[in-house]
Design a protein around this motif. Structure first.
Motif, PDB file in Angstrom:
ATOM      1  N   LEU A  25     -18.032 -12.026 -48.599  1.00 32.37           N
ATOM      2  CA  LEU A  25     -17.004 -13.035 -48.885  1.00 32.37           C
ATOM      3  C   LEU A  25     -17.377 -13.924 -50.080  1.00 32.37           C
ATOM      4  O   LEU A  25     -17.120 -15.122 -50.090  1.00 32.37           O
ATOM      5  CB  LEU A  25     -16.705 -13.892 -47.635  1.00 32.37           C
ATOM      6  CG  LEU A  25     -16.311 -13.127 -46.350  1.00 32.37           C
ATOM      7  CD1 LEU A  25     -15.810 -14.093 -45.290  1.00 32.37           C
ATOM      8  CD2 LEU A  25     -15.266 -12.055 -46.613  1.00 32.37           C
ATOM      9  N   ALA A  63     -17.366 -18.001 -49.532  1.00 37.96           N
ATOM     10  CA  ALA A  63     -17.796 -18.535 -48.220  1.00 37.96           C
ATOM     11  C   ALA A  63     -18.998 -19.464 -48.342  1.00 37.96           C
ATOM     12  O   ALA A  63     -19.756 -19.635 -47.385  1.00 37.96           O
ATOM     13  CB  ALA A  63     -18.094 -17.380 -47.272  1.00 37.96           C
ATOM     14  N   GLY A  64     -19.189 -20.073 -49.534  1.00 31.79           N
ATOM     15  CA  GLY A  64     -20.287 -21.030 -49.689  1.00 31.79           C
ATOM     16  C   GLY A  64     -21.622 -20.336 -49.866  1.00 31.79           C
ATOM     17  O   GLY A  64     -21.693 -19.198 -50.358  1.00 31.79           O
ATOM     18  N   GLN A  65     -22.668 -21.035 -49.474  1.00 32.59           N
ATOM     19  CA  GLN A  65     -24.012 -20.488 -49.621  1.00 32.59           C
ATOM     20  C   GLN A  65     -24.174 -19.219 -48.791  1.00 32.59           C
ATOM     21  O   GLN A  65     -23.744 -19.161 -47.642  1.00 32.59           O
ATOM     22  CB  GLN A  65     -25.027 -21.540 -49.157  1.00 32.59           C
ATOM     23  CG  GLN A  65     -26.453 -21.052 -49.048  1.00 32.59           C
ATOM     24  CD  GLN A  65     -27.037 -20.623 -50.399  1.00 32.59           C
ATOM     25  OE1 GLN A  65     -26.706 -21.200 -51.437  1.00 32.59           O
ATOM     26  NE2 GLN A  65     -27.900 -19.617 -50.386  1.00 32.59           N
ATOM     27  N   LEU A  67     -25.916 -17.389 -46.351  1.00 35.48           N
ATOM     28  CA  LEU A  67     -26.858 -17.876 -45.343  1.00 35.48           C
ATOM     29  C   LEU A  67     -27.925 -16.848 -45.010  1.00 35.48           C
ATOM     30  O   LEU A  67     -28.851 -17.150 -44.249  1.00 35.48           O
ATOM     31  CB  LEU A  67     -26.077 -18.297 -44.088  1.00 35.48           C
ATOM     32  CG  LEU A  67     -25.090 -19.450 -44.327  1.00 35.48           C
ATOM     33  CD1 LEU A  67     -24.251 -19.704 -43.078  1.00 35.48           C
ATOM     34  CD2 LEU A  67     -25.816 -20.723 -44.742  1.00 35.48           C
ATOM     35  N   SER A  68     -27.818 -15.642 -45.573  1.00 39.28           N
ATOM     36  CA  SER A  68     -28.865 -14.644 -45.319  1.00 39.28           C
ATOM     37  C   SER A  68     -29.910 -14.628 -46.437  1.00 39.28           C
ATOM     38  O   SER A  68     -30.855 -13.849 -46.397  1.00 39.28           O
ATOM     39  CB  SER A  68     -28.240 -13.248 -45.149  1.00 39.28           C
ATOM     40  OG  SER A  68     -27.709 -12.823 -46.389  1.00 39.28           O
ATOM     41  N   MET A  72     -33.122 -19.794 -46.062  1.00 41.26           N
ATOM     42  CA  MET A  72     -31.956 -20.439 -45.450  1.00 41.26           C
ATOM     43  C   MET A  72     -32.182 -20.718 -43.966  1.00 41.26           C
ATOM     44  O   MET A  72     -31.259 -21.050 -43.240  1.00 41.26           O
ATOM     45  CB  MET A  72     -30.697 -19.583 -45.633  1.00 41.26           C
ATOM     46  CG  MET A  72     -30.120 -19.633 -47.024  1.00 41.26           C
ATOM     47  SD  MET A  72     -29.764 -21.316 -47.532  1.00 41.26           S
ATOM     48  CE  MET A  72     -30.776 -21.438 -48.980  1.00 41.26           C
ATOM     49  N   VAL A  81     -33.516 -26.105 -48.997  1.00 42.22           N
ATOM     50  CA  VAL A  81     -32.091 -26.386 -49.183  1.00 42.22           C
ATOM     51  C   VAL A  81     -31.880 -27.475 -50.246  1.00 42.22           C
ATOM     52  O   VAL A  81     -30.995 -27.355 -51.094  1.00 42.22           O
ATOM     53  CB  VAL A  81     -31.458 -26.758 -47.827  1.00 42.22           C
ATOM     54  CG1 VAL A  81     -30.072 -27.330 -48.021  1.00 42.22           C
ATOM     55  CG2 VAL A  81     -31.398 -25.525 -46.930  1.00 42.22           C
ATOM     56  N   TYR A  89     -26.019 -26.002 -56.916  1.00 44.23           N
ATOM     57  CA  TYR A  89     -24.675 -26.538 -56.647  1.00 44.23           C
ATOM     58  C   TYR A  89     -24.355 -27.754 -57.513  1.00 44.23           C
ATOM     59  O   TYR A  89     -23.234 -27.902 -58.004  1.00 44.23           O
ATOM     60  CB  TYR A  89     -24.502 -26.850 -55.149  1.00 44.23           C
ATOM     61  CG  TYR A  89     -24.456 -25.574 -54.357  1.00 44.23           C
ATOM     62  CD1 TYR A  89     -23.305 -24.796 -54.331  1.00 44.23           C
ATOM     63  CD2 TYR A  89     -25.581 -25.107 -53.703  1.00 44.23           C
ATOM     64  CE1 TYR A  89     -23.268 -23.593 -53.650  1.00 44.23           C
ATOM     65  CE2 TYR A  89     -25.563 -23.903 -53.017  1.00 44.23           C
ATOM     66  CZ  TYR A  89     -24.394 -23.152 -52.988  1.00 44.23           C
ATOM     67  OH  TYR A  89     -24.356 -21.956 -52.337  1.00 44.23           O
ATOM     68  N   VAL A 110     -10.105 -17.278 -47.929  1.00 46.62           N
ATOM     69  CA  VAL A 110     -10.848 -18.398 -47.364  1.00 46.62           C
ATOM     70  C   VAL A 110     -11.837 -18.986 -48.383  1.00 46.62           C
ATOM     71  O   VAL A 110     -12.480 -18.262 -49.145  1.00 46.62           O
ATOM     72  CB  VAL A 110     -11.562 -17.971 -46.058  1.00 46.62           C
ATOM     73  CG1 VAL A 110     -12.634 -16.923 -46.313  1.00 46.62           C
ATOM     74  CG2 VAL A 110     -12.153 -19.160 -45.337  1.00 46.62           C
ATOM     75  N   GLY A 113     -17.373 -24.063 -46.913  1.00 48.38           N
ATOM     76  CA  GLY A 113     -18.597 -24.734 -47.335  1.00 48.38           C
ATOM     77  C   GLY A 113     -18.516 -25.130 -48.801  1.00 48.38           C
ATOM     78  O   GLY A 113     -17.492 -25.634 -49.285  1.00 48.38           O
ATOM     79  N   ILE A 134     -12.359 -24.604 -45.467  1.00 47.50           N
ATOM     80  CA  ILE A 134     -13.166 -24.977 -44.291  1.00 47.50           C
ATOM     81  C   ILE A 134     -14.395 -25.746 -44.760  1.00 47.50           C
ATOM     82  O   ILE A 134     -15.214 -25.212 -45.520  1.00 47.50           O
ATOM     83  CB  ILE A 134     -13.634 -23.740 -43.488  1.00 47.50           C
ATOM     84  CG1 ILE A 134     -12.472 -22.777 -43.215  1.00 47.50           C
ATOM     85  CG2 ILE A 134     -14.293 -24.166 -42.180  1.00 47.50           C
ATOM     86  CD1 ILE A 134     -12.882 -21.488 -42.523  1.00 47.50           C
ATOM     87  N   ALA A 136     -17.356 -26.111 -43.700  1.00 48.22           N
ATOM     88  CA  ALA A 136     -18.110 -25.418 -42.647  1.00 48.22           C
ATOM     89  C   ALA A 136     -19.482 -26.031 -42.357  1.00 48.22           C
ATOM     90  O   ALA A 136     -20.159 -25.610 -41.427  1.00 48.22           O
ATOM     91  CB  ALA A 136     -18.296 -23.951 -43.069  1.00 48.22           C
ATOM     92  N   PHE A 137     -19.859 -27.037 -43.131  1.00 46.32           N
ATOM     93  CA  PHE A 137     -21.239 -27.549 -43.086  1.00 46.32           C
ATOM     94  C   PHE A 137     -21.650 -28.042 -41.700  1.00 46.32           C
ATOM     95  O   PHE A 137     -22.761 -27.778 -41.243  1.00 46.32           O
ATOM     96  CB  PHE A 137     -21.398 -28.694 -44.089  1.00 46.32           C
ATOM     97  CG  PHE A 137     -20.917 -28.370 -45.468  1.00 46.32           C
ATOM     98  CD1 PHE A 137     -21.765 -27.767 -46.385  1.00 46.32           C
ATOM     99  CD2 PHE A 137     -19.617 -28.649 -45.867  1.00 46.32           C
ATOM    100  CE1 PHE A 137     -21.326 -27.467 -47.665  1.00 46.32           C
ATOM    101  CE2 PHE A 137     -19.170 -28.346 -47.139  1.00 46.32           C
ATOM    102  CZ  PHE A 137     -20.025 -27.747 -48.036  1.00 46.32           C
ATOM    103  N   ILE A 140     -23.283 -25.805 -39.151  1.00 48.59           N
ATOM    104  CA  ILE A 140     -24.672 -25.357 -39.281  1.00 48.59           C
ATOM    105  C   ILE A 140     -25.612 -26.557 -39.479  1.00 48.59           C
ATOM    106  O   ILE A 140     -26.723 -26.410 -39.986  1.00 48.59           O
ATOM    107  CB  ILE A 140     -24.844 -24.308 -40.414  1.00 48.59           C
ATOM    108  CG1 ILE A 140     -24.308 -24.837 -41.754  1.00 48.59           C
ATOM    109  CG2 ILE A 140     -24.166 -23.002 -40.054  1.00 48.59           C
ATOM    110  CD1 ILE A 140     -24.682 -23.955 -42.952  1.00 48.59           C
TER     111      ILE A 140
END
Ligand code: T3D
Length: 263
Positions: A25, A63-65, A67-68, A72, A81, A89, A110, A113, A134, A136-137, A140
Motif C-alpha cells: 500500500l 499507508a504511512g511508515q 512497519l516491517s 520499527m 523512530v 518525514y 486509503v 498515518g 486514517i 492510524a498513529f 500503534i
C-alpha cells in the motif's frame, strides 16, 4: 532491474510522482523516501515543471511508515523512530511546503498515518470517493507526524483534530471534503481527469505568485492582523516587480490569455 519506487511522468508542464510499492500500500521505506526526495528536488530544479501531482500506484495512496522495516519494533532491533521522523518525514513535509510550484495530492485510495498527513500537506487535495484518511498513529501507540499536529487543527479545528487523531477512525473522502479537510472528493472514474484539470490550470498561472500565496497564508497563521497586512504589502511588492505581473496586466487589458513564464 527492480522497479522504481517512485514513478515519474510528465504531461505538458505537470509532473506526476507515483509512489510505487502497491503490494505494501505504498508505505514508506527509507529507499522510497530517498527516491521521492530526489524526484521532488529534480522537479523543483526543472523550470519546465509548473505543477507536481503526488499519487499512489494500485489501490492505496500511502499507508504511512512501512512497519516491517528494520527498527520499527517488530524485529527486536533498537527502535530509531525519532531518527526516522527527523531524517525522512520532516524533510519531506518541508520540501512539499517549499516547492516553487503548487503540489496537488491525487488521493486514489486509503491514506493512513504519515501517508494521510503528507497528502494533507499538499496545496490541493483531490480524493476519489472510495478513498479515506486514517490518523492510524494512536493504534500503534504513536502520535501524529508528517505535519499532522500542525495541519489538522488548522484544517478542521481542534475538536475534530483530536477526535481523528485519538480514535484513528477511517474518514471517508466525502466526509473529508464536507468538513473542509480536503479540496474535493470526486467519483473514482473522474479522479485522473479532475486532477489533471486542476493541475493544468495551476500550471498556467504564475508559479512565484502561487508559491508565495502558500507561504504567506501559512506564515500569517500566528500573526496578528496588522502583521499579516504588512506581510501582504511586502510580498505584493516583490510580486509586482516580476515579469508575470506585467504580463498578467497586459493580458487583461489586451483581452488575451496570459503567458506566465516566471518560475
Ligand atoms: O518510524 C516511524 O515509525 C515513525 C513514523 C511514523 C509514521 C507513520 O506513518 S505511523 C503509521 C503507520 N501506518 C499504519 O499504522 C497503517 C497500517 N495499515 C493499515 O492500518 C491498513 O493496512 C490500512 C487501513 C491502511 C488498509 O487496510 P486494508 O485492509 O485495506 O489492507 P491490508 O490488508 O491491511 O494491507 C494490504 C497489505 O499491505 C498487507 O500485506 P499482505 O498481508 O498483503 O502481505 C499489509 O501488511 C500491507 N501494509 C499495509 N500497511 C502497511 C503494510 N505493510 C507495512 N507497513 C504498513 N504501514
Amino acid at each position: 532491474m527492480s522497479e522504481p519506487l517512485v514513478l515519474i511522468t510528465d504531461q505538458d508542464a505537470v509532473r506526476t510522482l507515483t509512489l510505487n510499492r502497491p503490494q505494501a500500500l505504498n508505505s514508506f521505506t527509507a529507499a522510497m523516501h530517498l527516491e521521492l526526495r530526489l524526484a521532488l528536488e529534480a522537479a523543483a530544479a526543472d523550470s519546465s515543471v509548473r505543477c507536481v501531482v503526488l499519487t499512489g500506484a494500485g489501490r492505496a495512496f500511502c499507508a504511512g511508515q512501512d512497519l516491517s522495516e528494520p527498527g520499527m519494533g517488530a524485529d527486536g532491533q533498537p527502535s530509531d523512530v525519532e531518527g526516522v521522523v527527523e531524517r525522512h518525514y520532516k524533510p519531506l513535509a518541508l520540501r512539499i511546503r517549499s516547492m516553487p510550484v503548487p503540489v496537488v495530492a491525487r488521493v486514489n485510495g486509503v491514506a493512513a498515518g504519515a501517508g494521510a498527513n503528507i497528502a494533507l500537506g499538499c496545496d490541493i487535495v483531490i480524493a476519489a470517493r472510495s478513498a479515506s484518511f486514517i490518523q492510524a498513529f494512536s493504534k500503534i501507540g504513536l502520535v501524529p507526524d508528517g505535519g499532522g499536529t500542525w495541519l489538522l487543527p488548522r484544517l478542521v479545528g481542534r475538536a475534530r483534530a483530536i477526535g481523528l487523531a485519538m480514535l484513528g477512525d477511517k474518514l471517508p473522502a466525502e466526509e473529508a471534503e464536507r468538513i473542509g479537510m480536503i479540496w474535493r472528493c470526486v467519483d473514482d472514474a473522474s479522479l485522473s481527469e479532475a486532477t489533471a484539470a486542476v493541475a493544468g490550470r495551476l500550471a498556467l498561472l504564475s508559479s512565484p505568485a502561487l508559491a508565495a500565496t502558500r507561504k504567506i497564508i501559512d506564515d500569517a497563521m500566528p500573526m496578528d492582523y496588522d502583521d499579516a497586512l504588512g506581510q501582504e504589502a511586502r510580498v505584493q511588492g516583490a510580486m509586482s516587480r516580476g515579469a508575470d505581473f506585467a504580463e498578467g496586466v497586459a493580458a487583461f487589458l489586451g483581452k488575451r490569455p496570459a503567458q506566465f513564464l516566471d518560475r
